[in-house]
Design a protein around this motif. Structure first.
Motif, PDB file in Angstrom:
ATOM      1  N   GLN A 128       0.998  -1.183  -0.136  1.00 29.31           N
ATOM      2  CA  GLN A 128       0.192   0.007   0.189  1.00 29.31           C
ATOM      3  C   GLN A 128       0.897   1.382   0.133  1.00 29.31           C
ATOM      4  O   GLN A 128       0.504   2.222  -0.779  1.00 29.31           O
ATOM      5  CB  GLN A 128      -1.044  -0.084   1.261  1.00 29.31           C
ATOM      6  CG  GLN A 128      -1.906  -1.308   1.285  1.00 29.31           C
ATOM      7  CD  GLN A 128      -2.585  -1.539   2.522  1.00 29.31           C
ATOM      8  OE1 GLN A 128      -2.102  -0.874   3.584  1.00 29.31           O
ATOM      9  NE2 GLN A 128      -3.654  -2.151   2.495  1.00 29.31           N
ATOM     10  N   THR A 129       1.973   1.218   0.836  1.00 27.64           N
ATOM     11  CA  THR A 129       2.938   2.460   0.697  1.00 27.64           C
ATOM     12  C   THR A 129       3.552   2.460  -0.586  1.00 27.64           C
ATOM     13  O   THR A 129       3.606   3.936  -0.861  1.00 27.64           O
ATOM     14  CB  THR A 129       4.156   2.135   1.813  1.00 27.64           C
ATOM     15  OG1 THR A 129       3.204   1.970   3.225  1.00 27.64           O
ATOM     16  CG2 THR A 129       4.782   3.238   1.974  1.00 27.64           C
ATOM     17  N   ALA A 130       3.893   1.435  -1.248  1.00 30.13           N
ATOM     18  CA  ALA A 130       4.393   1.566  -2.545  1.00 30.13           C
ATOM     19  C   ALA A 130       3.460   2.069  -3.369  1.00 30.13           C
ATOM     20  O   ALA A 130       4.050   2.957  -4.214  1.00 30.13           O
ATOM     21  CB  ALA A 130       4.898   0.362  -3.023  1.00 30.13           C
ATOM     22  N   MET A 131       2.378   1.594  -3.231  1.00 29.57           N
ATOM     23  CA  MET A 131       1.199   2.207  -4.338  1.00 29.57           C
ATOM     24  C   MET A 131       0.891   3.762  -4.163  1.00 29.57           C
ATOM     25  O   MET A 131       0.909   4.564  -5.215  1.00 29.57           O
ATOM     26  CB  MET A 131      -0.027   1.675  -4.240  1.00 29.57           C
ATOM     27  CG  MET A 131      -1.183   2.049  -5.216  1.00 29.57           C
ATOM     28  SD  MET A 131      -2.958   1.193  -5.018  1.00 29.57           S
ATOM     29  CE  MET A 131      -2.816   0.567  -3.492  1.00 29.57           C
ATOM     30  N   ILE A 132       0.946   4.155  -3.087  1.00 27.62           N
ATOM     31  CA  ILE A 132       0.620   5.587  -2.551  1.00 27.62           C
ATOM     32  C   ILE A 132       1.541   6.340  -2.871  1.00 27.62           C
ATOM     33  O   ILE A 132       1.574   7.523  -3.279  1.00 27.62           O
ATOM     34  CB  ILE A 132       0.098   5.695  -1.238  1.00 27.62           C
ATOM     35  CG1 ILE A 132      -1.424   4.944  -0.980  1.00 27.62           C
ATOM     36  CG2 ILE A 132       0.106   7.157  -0.695  1.00 27.62           C
ATOM     37  CD1 ILE A 132      -1.907   4.740   0.420  1.00 27.62           C
ATOM     38  N   SER A 133       2.940   5.918  -2.458  1.00 24.78           N
ATOM     39  CA  SER A 133       4.317   6.577  -2.713  1.00 24.78           C
ATOM     40  C   SER A 133       4.325   6.722  -4.334  1.00 24.78           C
ATOM     41  O   SER A 133       4.754   7.917  -4.997  1.00 24.78           O
ATOM     42  CB  SER A 133       5.484   5.778  -2.540  1.00 24.78           C
ATOM     43  OG  SER A 133       5.527   5.785  -0.975  1.00 24.78           O
ATOM     44  N   LYS A 134       3.843   5.936  -5.281  1.00 25.40           N
ATOM     45  CA  LYS A 134       3.771   5.994  -6.606  1.00 25.40           C
ATOM     46  C   LYS A 134       2.986   7.048  -7.129  1.00 25.40           C
ATOM     47  O   LYS A 134       3.298   7.742  -7.902  1.00 25.40           O
ATOM     48  CB  LYS A 134       3.620   4.597  -7.279  1.00 25.40           C
ATOM     49  CG  LYS A 134       3.819   4.642  -8.872  1.00 25.40           C
ATOM     50  CD  LYS A 134       3.242   3.207  -9.467  1.00 25.40           C
ATOM     51  CE  LYS A 134       2.013   2.831  -9.250  1.00 25.40           C
ATOM     52  NZ  LYS A 134       0.797   3.506 -10.055  1.00 25.40           N
ATOM     53  N   GLN A 135       1.862   6.949  -6.688  1.00 24.88           N
ATOM     54  CA  GLN A 135       0.722   8.100  -6.983  1.00 24.88           C
ATOM     55  C   GLN A 135       1.130   9.420  -6.675  1.00 24.88           C
ATOM     56  O   GLN A 135       1.110  10.332  -7.364  1.00 24.88           O
ATOM     57  CB  GLN A 135      -0.575   7.630  -6.244  1.00 24.88           C
ATOM     58  CG  GLN A 135      -1.240   6.472  -6.839  1.00 24.88           C
ATOM     59  CD  GLN A 135      -2.596   6.171  -6.268  1.00 24.88           C
ATOM     60  OE1 GLN A 135      -3.075   6.876  -5.390  1.00 24.88           O
ATOM     61  NE2 GLN A 135      -3.182   5.244  -6.683  1.00 24.88           N
ATOM     62  N   LEU A 136       1.949   9.391  -5.490  1.00 26.71           N
ATOM     63  CA  LEU A 136       2.301  10.876  -4.877  1.00 26.71           C
ATOM     64  C   LEU A 136       3.384  11.285  -5.933  1.00 26.71           C
ATOM     65  O   LEU A 136       3.506  12.607  -6.249  1.00 26.71           O
ATOM     66  CB  LEU A 136       3.010  10.502  -3.523  1.00 26.71           C
ATOM     67  CG  LEU A 136       3.825  12.031  -2.988  1.00 26.71           C
ATOM     68  CD1 LEU A 136       2.735  13.094  -2.649  1.00 26.71           C
ATOM     69  CD2 LEU A 136       4.143  11.673  -1.550  1.00 26.71           C
ATOM     70  N   ASN A 137       4.313  10.528  -5.937  1.00 28.01           N
ATOM     71  CA  ASN A 137       5.237  10.904  -7.382  1.00 28.01           C
ATOM     72  C   ASN A 137       4.786  11.540  -8.474  1.00 28.01           C
ATOM     73  O   ASN A 137       5.234  12.467  -9.064  1.00 28.01           O
ATOM     74  CB  ASN A 137       6.234   9.635  -7.333  1.00 28.01           C
ATOM     75  CG  ASN A 137       7.607  10.105  -8.225  1.00 28.01           C
ATOM     76  OD1 ASN A 137       8.322  11.173  -8.116  1.00 28.01           O
ATOM     77  ND2 ASN A 137       7.727   9.221  -9.085  1.00 28.01           N
ATOM     78  N   SER A 138       3.766  10.582  -8.846  1.00 29.77           N
ATOM     79  CA  SER A 138       3.195  11.273 -10.380  1.00 29.77           C
ATOM     80  C   SER A 138       2.630  12.590 -10.009  1.00 29.77           C
ATOM     81  O   SER A 138       2.510  13.305 -10.925  1.00 29.77           O
ATOM     82  CB  SER A 138       2.141  10.355 -10.576  1.00 29.77           C
ATOM     83  OG  SER A 138       1.409  10.487 -11.992  1.00 29.77           O
ATOM     84  N   ILE A 139       1.831  12.620  -8.896  1.00 28.29           N
ATOM     85  CA  ILE A 139       1.195  14.100  -8.560  1.00 28.29           C
ATOM     86  C   ILE A 139       2.183  15.153  -8.538  1.00 28.29           C
ATOM     87  O   ILE A 139       2.076  16.296  -9.118  1.00 28.29           O
ATOM     88  CB  ILE A 139       0.216  13.791  -7.334  1.00 28.29           C
ATOM     89  CG1 ILE A 139      -0.762  12.999  -7.706  1.00 28.29           C
ATOM     90  CG2 ILE A 139      -0.111  15.226  -7.104  1.00 28.29           C
ATOM     91  CD1 ILE A 139      -1.690  12.641  -6.335  1.00 28.29           C
ATOM     92  N   GLN A 140       3.257  14.747  -7.686  1.00 30.46           N
ATOM     93  CA  GLN A 140       4.363  15.916  -7.818  1.00 30.46           C
ATOM     94  C   GLN A 140       4.934  16.310  -9.263  1.00 30.46           C
ATOM     95  O   GLN A 140       5.230  17.136  -9.506  1.00 30.46           O
ATOM     96  CB  GLN A 140       5.621  15.301  -6.996  1.00 30.46           C
ATOM     97  CG  GLN A 140       5.228  15.137  -5.526  1.00 30.46           C
ATOM     98  CD  GLN A 140       6.269  14.273  -4.556  1.00 30.46           C
ATOM     99  OE1 GLN A 140       6.909  13.520  -5.096  1.00 30.46           O
ATOM    100  NE2 GLN A 140       6.283  14.732  -3.560  1.00 30.46           N
ATOM    101  N   ASN A 141       5.001  15.465  -9.932  1.00 29.11           N
ATOM    102  CA  ASN A 141       5.504  15.393 -11.354  1.00 29.11           C
ATOM    103  C   ASN A 141       4.526  16.285 -12.296  1.00 29.11           C
ATOM    104  O   ASN A 141       4.791  17.132 -12.944  1.00 29.11           O
ATOM    105  CB  ASN A 141       5.986  14.060 -12.159  1.00 29.11           C
ATOM    106  CG  ASN A 141       6.996  13.330 -11.874  1.00 29.11           C
ATOM    107  OD1 ASN A 141       8.070  13.979 -11.101  1.00 29.11           O
ATOM    108  ND2 ASN A 141       6.984  12.243 -12.113  1.00 29.11           N
ATOM    109  N   THR A 142       3.201  15.952 -11.832  1.00 30.72           N
ATOM    110  CA  THR A 142       2.085  16.694 -12.709  1.00 30.72           C
ATOM    111  C   THR A 142       2.243  18.095 -12.130  1.00 30.72           C
ATOM    112  O   THR A 142       2.171  19.108 -13.066  1.00 30.72           O
ATOM    113  CB  THR A 142       0.632  16.305 -12.205  1.00 30.72           C
ATOM    114  OG1 THR A 142       0.718  15.029 -12.750  1.00 30.72           O
ATOM    115  CG2 THR A 142      -0.249  16.758 -12.837  1.00 30.72           C
TER     116      THR A 142
END
Length: 152
Positions: A128-142
């Motif tokens: 779950q942490t990995a999935m949420i971290s991946k989403q966070l990274n994408s939002i930061q890139n956006t």
């Protein structure tokens, strides 16, 4: 961390809060795309809205995997805190590209803040942490891409 009923409830509530934030973002980007006059910006906003939809599905799948239904999701405490997109929707009505971009930046910054709060809690399973971290990274890139549009 073992998954007791209480832990599962807490995780589901946390994930539902993120879903609420993502729903706000999806609606915000869809609304921004409708009001953007620049074709490339409109296309980007629609892509960001689609990405938020995919993130929502990932998180709903996780809730279902935990044995809970996503039909009854109410948003949780985090969702109640995040109304930035809805509050700034009025900025879009003039079609002012700078106002739209500023509103999107504000929305993304609020989403990032909530994602970081969730990760600091440290109550999630590693996947779950990995999935949420991946989403966070994408939002930061956006957010970086949107800020770059502002500079252009």
């Amino acid at each position: 961390m073992s998954n007791t009923d209480e832990t599962t409830k807490e995780i589901v509530s946390t994930v539902e809060g993120l879903i609420s934030i993502l729903e706000d973002g999806k609606l915000g980007y869809t609304n921004a795309a409708e009001h953007a006059e620049d074709g490339s910006i409109k296309t980007d906003f629609l892509q960001y809205a689609r990405e938020r939809s995919l993130f929502i599905v990932e998180l709903q799948d996780e809730i279902n995997r935990l044995g809970k239904s996503t039909d009854e999701s109410g948003g949780g405490a985090l969702g109640a805190l995040h109304r930035t997109w809805i509050d700034i929707k009025a900025s879009f009505t003039g079609g002012d590209t700078e106002a739209i971009i500023n509103a999107c930046i504000t929305g993304e910054e609020a989403a990032i803040e909530k994602y970081e709060e969730v990760l600091k809690k440290d109550n999630l399973q590693p996947a779950q942490t990995a999935m949420i971290s991946k989403q966070l990274n994408s939002i930061q890139n956006t957010l970086m891409k949107i800020k770059a549009k502002k500079m252009a």
